[in-house]
Design a protein around this motif. Structure first.
Motif, short mmCIF file in Angstrom:
data_model
loop_
_atom_site.label_atom_id
_atom_site.label_comp_id
_atom_site.label_asym_id
_atom_site.label_seq_id
_atom_site.Cartn_x
_atom_site.Cartn_y
_atom_site.Cartn_z
N ALA A 186 12.33 21.59 16.93
CA ALA A 186 11.83 21.80 18.29
C ALA A 186 12.13 23.21 18.78
CB ALA A 186 12.45 20.78 19.24
N TYR A 187 13.31 23.72 18.45
CA TYR A 187 13.66 25.08 18.88
C TYR A 187 12.75 26.10 18.19
CZ TYR A 187 16.47 28.97 20.51
OH TYR A 187 16.88 30.12 21.13
N GLY A 188 12.48 25.88 16.92
CA GLY A 188 11.57 26.77 16.21
C GLY A 188 10.18 26.75 16.83
N TYR A 189 9.73 25.58 17.20
CA TYR A 189 8.41 25.44 17.83
C TYR A 189 8.39 26.15 19.18
CZ TYR A 189 4.31 23.07 19.82
OH TYR A 189 3.09 22.79 20.40
N ALA A 190 9.46 26.00 19.96
CA ALA A 190 9.54 26.63 21.28
C ALA A 190 9.52 28.15 21.15
CB ALA A 190 10.79 26.17 22.01
N VAL A 191 10.19 28.68 20.14
CA VAL A 191 10.21 30.13 19.94
C VAL A 191 8.81 30.62 19.54
CG1 VAL A 191 11.10 31.98 18.48
CG2 VAL A 191 12.65 30.23 19.35
N GLU A 192 8.15 29.90 18.66
CA GLU A 192 6.81 30.29 18.22
C GLU A 192 5.80 30.26 19.37
OE1 GLU A 192 5.84 27.65 15.06
OE2 GLU A 192 7.36 28.46 13.69
N HIS A 193 6.01 29.38 20.33
CA HIS A 193 5.08 29.24 21.46
C HIS A 193 5.67 29.80 22.75
CE1 HIS A 193 3.60 26.30 18.51
NE2 HIS A 193 2.43 26.47 19.08
N TYR A 194 6.61 30.70 22.61
CA TYR A 194 7.26 31.31 23.77
C TYR A 194 6.25 32.06 24.63
CZ TYR A 194 10.37 34.30 26.52
OH TYR A 194 11.02 34.93 27.55
N VAL A 195 6.38 31.89 25.96
CA VAL A 195 5.50 32.58 26.90
C VAL A 195 6.36 33.36 27.89
CG1 VAL A 195 3.73 32.34 28.67
CG2 VAL A 195 3.75 30.78 26.72
N PRO A 196 6.24 34.69 27.91
CA PRO A 196 7.01 35.50 28.87
C PRO A 196 6.70 35.10 30.31
CG PRO A 196 6.02 36.88 27.17
CD PRO A 196 5.40 35.52 27.02
N GLY A 197 7.69 35.17 31.16
CA GLY A 197 7.49 34.85 32.56
C GLY A 197 7.66 33.38 32.89
N ARG A 198 7.89 32.56 31.88
CA ARG A 198 8.13 31.14 32.09
C ARG A 198 9.56 30.78 31.70
NH1 ARG A 198 3.58 27.71 32.55
NH2 ARG A 198 1.59 28.78 32.30
N VAL A 199 10.02 29.63 32.19
CA VAL A 199 11.29 29.08 31.73
C VAL A 199 10.97 28.26 30.49
CG1 VAL A 199 13.24 27.61 32.27
CG2 VAL A 199 12.23 29.03 34.06
N ASN A 200 11.23 28.82 29.32
CA ASN A 200 10.95 28.14 28.06
C ASN A 200 12.18 27.33 27.66
OD1 ASN A 200 8.29 29.63 26.78
ND2 ASN A 200 9.48 30.97 28.12
N ARG A 201 12.01 26.03 27.44
CA ARG A 201 13.19 25.18 27.20
C ARG A 201 12.88 24.01 26.28
NH1 ARG A 201 13.38 22.86 33.43
NH2 ARG A 201 11.41 21.73 33.36
N VAL A 202 13.94 23.49 25.69
CA VAL A 202 13.87 22.29 24.86
C VAL A 202 14.76 21.24 25.52
CG1 VAL A 202 14.40 21.25 22.63
CG2 VAL A 202 13.46 23.57 22.73
N LEU A 203 14.20 20.08 25.81
CA LEU A 203 14.93 19.00 26.47
C LEU A 203 15.13 17.87 25.46
CD1 LEU A 203 16.06 17.60 29.03
CD2 LEU A 203 13.72 16.80 29.48
N VAL A 204 16.41 17.57 25.14
CA VAL A 204 16.72 16.53 24.16
C VAL A 204 17.33 15.33 24.87
CG1 VAL A 204 17.97 15.98 22.04
CG2 VAL A 204 17.14 18.31 22.43
#
Length: 206
Positions: A160-178
């Protein structure tokens, strides 16, 4: 407004409409309401209000992950509700509120993880902007989520963290919720806590 510091007749017109006088006295009219006495807005209260507003309207990009291991069928401590049912209700409410009250520009995806023949981590709802159709798809996926099997927590976090990094969008709060009820319990995968920490540290970009 000229009326605020104008002639007595102007001030009387304001009081007749229900406004308080400059001393904060209650209007002497039958239509006036018992309003609270005016108070000054402090710097701290203004800052708190601004922070609350910004938090409520910030744009997020969330990868939400729900543990579907067998232990999630157990009741949540102190209740007669299974853990998975409580998490399903919580996630439905959270996604709905994020879209309706915060911003339809929220991005989210719903993931599940458990030891299954088809794979330990599976993505039922692709990452997309909030919309009625997207929320409906997330709710449907949650409704069909059935617990069973082990809990590959470390592997799920890594993917999930790898996916979040690949789909990172500047200006947003990018997060993984487990959302999980326990420790890693997975005999099919050998990912360790140390490996997860090293992976996150390597992929992290401030």
């Amino acid at each position: 407004m000229p009326l605020l510091g104008g002639a007595a007749a102007d001030q009387e017109a304001l009081r007749a409409s229900g406004y308080r006088g400059i001393t904060g006295a209650r209007p002497e009219t039958t239509g006036g309401t018992d309003l609270a006495k005016p108070v000054a807005v402090t710097a701290d209260s203004f800052k708190a209000s601004r922070t609350a507003w910004q938090t409520a309207h910030q744009r997020n990009s969330t990868v939400a992950m729900l543990d579907l291991s067998g232990s999630m069928t157990e009741d949540f401590p102190g209740t007669k509700t299974p853990k998975v049912a409580m998490m399903q209700q919580l996630l439905k409410l959270a996604f709905t509120l994020a879209f309706t009250l915060a911003s339809p520009q929220q991005r989210s995806t719903m993931w599940f993880f458990a030891n299954r023949p088809g794979g330990p981590v599976f993505d039922d709802v692709p990452l997309a902007l909030g919309s009625p159709a997207h929320i409906k798809a997330i709710n449907a996926a949650l409704d069909h989520a059935k617990p069973g099997g082990g809990a590959p927590v470390y592997l799920a976090i890594e993917r999930a963290y790898g996916y979040a990094v690949e789909h990172y969008v500047p200006g947003r709060v990018n997060r993984v919720l487990v959302l999980s009820d326990g420790a890693n319990e997975d005999t099919g995968n050998k990912v360790t806590l140390a490996q997860v920490k090293a992976y996150v540290a390597k992929r992290f970009d401030p």
